[in-house]
Structures are given as C-alpha cells and as structure tokens.
Design an enzyme around this catalytic site. Structure first.
Site, mmCIF file in Angstrom:
data_model
loop_
_atom_site.group_PDB
_atom_site.id
_atom_site.type_symbol
_atom_site.label_atom_id
_atom_site.label_comp_id
_atom_site.label_asym_id
_atom_site.label_seq_id
_atom_site.Cartn_x
_atom_site.Cartn_y
_atom_site.Cartn_z
ATOM 1 N N TYR A 1 3.883 23.853 15.188
ATOM 2 C CA TYR A 1 2.922 23.238 14.262
ATOM 3 C C TYR A 1 3.576 22.186 13.360
ATOM 4 O O TYR A 1 2.905 21.507 12.596
ATOM 5 C CB TYR A 1 2.260 24.327 13.400
ATOM 6 C CG TYR A 1 3.270 25.291 12.797
ATOM 7 C CD1 TYR A 1 3.955 24.972 11.626
ATOM 8 C CD2 TYR A 1 3.579 26.488 13.440
ATOM 9 C CE1 TYR A 1 4.908 25.820 11.103
ATOM 10 C CE2 TYR A 1 4.532 27.354 12.919
ATOM 11 C CZ TYR A 1 5.199 27.021 11.749
ATOM 12 O OH TYR A 1 6.152 27.863 11.234
ATOM 13 N N ARG B 1 12.223 23.168 5.866
ATOM 14 C CA ARG B 1 12.607 24.330 6.673
ATOM 15 C C ARG B 1 12.843 23.839 8.102
ATOM 16 O O ARG B 1 11.907 23.453 8.785
ATOM 17 C CB ARG B 1 11.467 25.359 6.630
ATOM 18 C CG ARG B 1 11.857 26.738 7.096
ATOM 19 C CD ARG B 1 10.622 27.608 7.291
ATOM 20 N NE ARG B 1 9.893 27.169 8.471
ATOM 21 C CZ ARG B 1 8.597 27.380 8.686
ATOM 22 N NH1 ARG B 1 7.866 28.009 7.801
ATOM 23 N NH2 ARG B 1 8.009 26.947 9.784
ATOM 24 N N HIS C 1 9.539 29.945 10.803
ATOM 25 C CA HIS C 1 9.437 30.894 9.684
ATOM 26 C C HIS C 1 10.443 32.038 9.852
ATOM 27 O O HIS C 1 11.103 32.451 8.912
ATOM 28 C CB HIS C 1 8.001 31.434 9.628
ATOM 29 C CG HIS C 1 7.840 32.551 8.663
ATOM 30 N ND1 HIS C 1 7.931 32.371 7.303
ATOM 31 C CD2 HIS C 1 7.615 33.880 8.862
ATOM 32 C CE1 HIS C 1 7.768 33.545 6.706
ATOM 33 N NE2 HIS C 1 7.576 34.463 7.626
HETATM 34 C C1 LIG Z 1 1.926 38.496 -0.815
HETATM 35 C C2 LIG Z 1 2.600 38.222 0.510
HETATM 36 N N1 LIG Z 1 1.853 37.710 1.523
HETATM 37 C C3 LIG Z 1 2.443 37.452 2.726
HETATM 38 C C4 LIG Z 1 3.764 37.726 2.927
HETATM 39 C C5 LIG Z 1 4.426 37.459 4.279
HETATM 40 N N2 LIG Z 1 5.266 36.265 4.177
HETATM 41 C C6 LIG Z 1 6.598 36.365 4.005
HETATM 42 S S1 LIG Z 1 7.340 34.879 3.824
HETATM 43 C C7 LIG Z 1 5.859 34.079 3.988
HETATM 44 C C8 LIG Z 1 5.782 32.575 3.876
HETATM 45 C C9 LIG Z 1 5.954 32.174 2.457
HETATM 46 O O1 LIG Z 1 5.949 30.773 2.357
HETATM 47 P P1 LIG Z 1 6.673 30.059 1.171
HETATM 48 O O2 LIG Z 1 6.339 30.732 -0.122
HETATM 49 O O3 LIG Z 1 6.365 28.615 1.266
HETATM 50 O O4 LIG Z 1 8.211 30.348 1.440
HETATM 51 P P2 LIG Z 1 9.084 29.967 2.723
HETATM 52 O O5 LIG Z 1 8.978 31.147 3.663
HETATM 53 O O6 LIG Z 1 8.541 28.710 3.294
HETATM 54 O O7 LIG Z 1 10.470 29.806 2.214
HETATM 55 C C10 LIG Z 1 4.825 34.963 4.198
HETATM 56 C C11 LIG Z 1 3.421 34.587 4.420
HETATM 57 C C12 LIG Z 1 4.501 38.274 1.834
HETATM 58 N N3 LIG Z 1 5.798 38.559 1.940
HETATM 59 N N4 LIG Z 1 3.896 38.496 0.639
#
Ligand SMILES: Cc1ncc(C[n+]2csc(CCOP(=O)(O)OP(=O)(O)O)c2C)c(N)n1
Length: 355
Positions: A271, A259, A263
């Site tokens: 970080y 990425r 975020h």
């Molecule tokens: C159950 C849940 N917890 C928290 C969130 C908030 N959230 C949205 S994206 C994200 C990060 C997810 O990380 P990853 O699965 O590695 O996907 P990336 O965003 O890195 O593509 C979070 C914590 C959510 N959408 N659903």
C-alpha cells in the site's frame, strides 16, 4: 508536516551535509552513528532469526527511523526516564542494554530482558531508566506524563520522554496527555515519530490539523524536525529537556521520517507508493551521518566493529536456554502480593512501586 521533503538535509543530490549540532563532540557524533548501525544490524539479524522460526510471533522494526530514538535518547540524562516503543530499539542501546539480552528477548530466552515473559518488543529495564511499553497505543504518553507529575511533586530535576506514532494522534490518550502535561507544566517531552503510515493508513486519512498546531492549541511548543537526521533530533530534544527542567513545561517534537519496512515482518507494505519509498531511500539516516563523518572516520572499520559485536551477541543469545516454566510468575507479582485463592482480592496486597 506532510511528507516533509523540504526540510534540512533532505536534498539527496547535495553531498555537502550541514553540521546541525552545536552541542555534540566528534566522539558523540560517532556514537550516534554507531548506535544507528547497531540498531539496524540487530534488527536485520532479528528478521533473519524470525524467518528461521527462532523469533516467535511477529517482529517489528524501525528500519529507516534509527535517527529518532538515537538522537532523542542521546539528549536525555541518566536520571531521566524513557518510554521506548516498537520502533525505538536505539533507546535501549543508548541506555546500555546488552545486545545479547536484546536478541535473547526476541527469541523468548531465559536471558532476555523479560526472561521470556513478554513478546519481542515489549521490554524495558528499570535499572537503565527505560520503561517497557504498554501495547495499547499511546498509553505510554500517559505513563510518561504520570512520571513527570511524580518528578514535579517530588521537586526532582528530571524529565520523562515518550515516543509515539502518527496513528496515536487520533486516540483520546494523546489529547489527555497533552492537556494535562500543559496544564500542570510537567517536565515531559512527547516525541511524535511521524513515519507517514499507521499500519496501512496514510497521513491524509489521519489528520487535517498538523500535530504541532494541536500542541500549540493545548499550550505547549510544537517543533518539527528532520527525523532522519540524528543530530537535528538531538538538538530539538535537548532544547525541550532544558525547557522542561527549567519548569517551562512540556514540548511536542515531531520527527518526520519514513517507515522503510512493513508494519511488521508479515506485512509486504504494498500500500506504500514505490516512488515515495524511493525518495526516502535517498535520505537514509545512517548514510547521512556517514557522509557527515566520512572525512574524519574510517566508516568501514566502524561498520565491521558493530557487525562483530552483533555476531558475538547472536552467538551468546542462541546458546541461552528457554525459561523454566516453573518460574513463569516470578517477577510478575510483587513479593507482598496476596496469593490467589485465599478469598481476598488478589490486588489488595500489591506493593507500591516508584517511577
Ligand atoms: C489502541 C491500539 N490499537 C491498535 C493497536 C495495534 N497496533 C500496533 S502498532 C499499530 C500502528 C500504529 O501506528 P503509528 O501510531 O503510526 O505507529 P507506527 O507503527 O507507524 O510506528 C497498530 C494499529 C494497538 N497496539 N493499540
């Protein structure tokens, strides 16, 4: 696969890029590049619009990850179903969602895919076979598994594909989806987009057992590919689809990528170690595909063509009206829904919908 710097095509010093794909025509390979350029250009434009206050909420992009949704969606047939998440814009582009509808979606306009009803990345177009994402992660693994179950029960030669992130592998839904799909030998492809971080959580704090090992433990193949190589992703997903359609059951494809942005637009990603970002910057998926095609393609002309399409789409989206508040519930409930307030449960009259 942690950090994955030893995978095919990863040596930045080596300019000779291997031709990975054996199934793509030259036109297909140019199309992969065009799609990745489109995804990056649209997201860059959306970030600018966000900074101008034209995109409400925040904005999530897949900068650096374009090869994953591009290669994976390209490998699926029109009758298949794709669950695209917040870093998978190329899935919508490959399926043919008009660029002005995407930009209008980000700006909450009436002409956006959800006509202003949902936040910027939560959209899908049923007619194009892209299922809008459920924000709870990774619920789309269960949605894709359910669609695959329907395809199997109906005897249809179709498959479902869902993307999900490394953070999703720590959730219960991940295990439920893998287990049920394997037990039922369902035609579903799980594409793990391993971009090294779940928000600020690095892989080392996410798992001790590699996801592809876990896939094998549940009884399905797990394959790891260079997620910055659209052709490698295409080949892996193509093989997984063939297997699924032949009744061989699910596959987990891990696309190892990075990425390259925070975020979301509000996140400065301090970080993430600078050296790590620098390493991955050398492995940009678009530049990789451009190097592959450079001898036979006017890359600058293609870039200009894509940019002109994005500029034209932006102009159209900016002229689009905001939705009329009077239409807020249109399309939210099925026609047959019982109106609220008549004493009956509001859900009792919902129509059944098909995958
Ligand atoms: C159950 C849940 N917890 C928290 C969130 C908030 N959230 C949205 S994206 C994200 C990060 C997810 O990380 P990853 O699965 O590695 O996907 P990336 O965003 O890195 O593509 C979070 C914590 C959510 N959408 N659903």
């Amino acid at each position: 696969m942690a950090m994955a710097m030893g995978i095919a095509g990863s040596d930045a010093a080596d300019d000779s890029v291997a031709d990975v794909s054996v199934h793509l025509t030259r036109a297909d390979r140019v199309e992969l590049l065009r799609t990745m350029l489109t995804m990056r250009g649209i997201e860059q434009r959306a970030l600018n619009l966000y900074r101008q206050g034209r995109v409400p909420g925040s904005f999530y992009d897949g900068f650096g990850q374009e090869a994953v949704s591009t290669g994976a969606t390209f490998a699926m047939a029109a009758e298949d179903r794709i669950c695209a998440l917040h870093r998978d814009l190329a899935a919508h582009v490959v399926r043919g969602t008009a660029l002005e509808r995407i930009l209008a979606q980000y700006m909450g306009r009436a002409t956006g895919v959800t006509q202003g009803r949902d936040g910027n990345v939560h959209f899908g177009d049923k007619d194009l076979g892209v299922v809008g994402m459920v924000s709870m992660l990774p619920d789309m693994m269960l949605v894709a598994t359910g669609m695959a179950m329907a395809f199997k029960l109906r005897g249809e030669a179709r498959a479902a594909l869902t993307f999900f992130g490394d953070g999703s592998t720590s959730r219960g839904d991940f295990h439920e989806a893998l287990n049920w799909a394997a037990v039922q030998r369902l035609p579903v492809i799980f594409v793990l987009e391993n971009n090294q971080f779940a928000y600020s959580t690095p892989l080392a704090k996410q798992w001790t057992v590699e996801p592809i090992e876990r896939a094998r433990a549940y009884g399905m193949p797990g394959v790891s590919v260079d997620g910055n190589d659209a052709e490698a992703v295409f080949e892996a997903v193509r093989a997984a689809r063939e297997r699924a359609i032949a009744g061989g059951g699910p596959t987990l494809v891990e696309a190892v990528t990075m990425r390259m942005h925070g975020h979301a637009a509000h996140d400065d990603m301090r970080y993430v170690p600078a050296e790590l970002l620098a390493q991955w910057r050398e492995r940009d998926p678009i530049e990789l595909q451009e190097r592959r095609l450079a001898a036979e393609l006017d890359v600058a002309a293609l870039r200009a063509e894509v940019q002109a399409a994005i500029d034209a789409a932006t102009a159209v989206a900016l002229r689009a009206p905001m939705p009329d508040p009077a239409t807020a519930t249109d399309g939210v409930f099925a026609e047959q829904a019982v109106p609220l307030g008549d004493g009956r449960a509001p859900w009792s009259g919902f129509a059944r919908t098909e995958a």
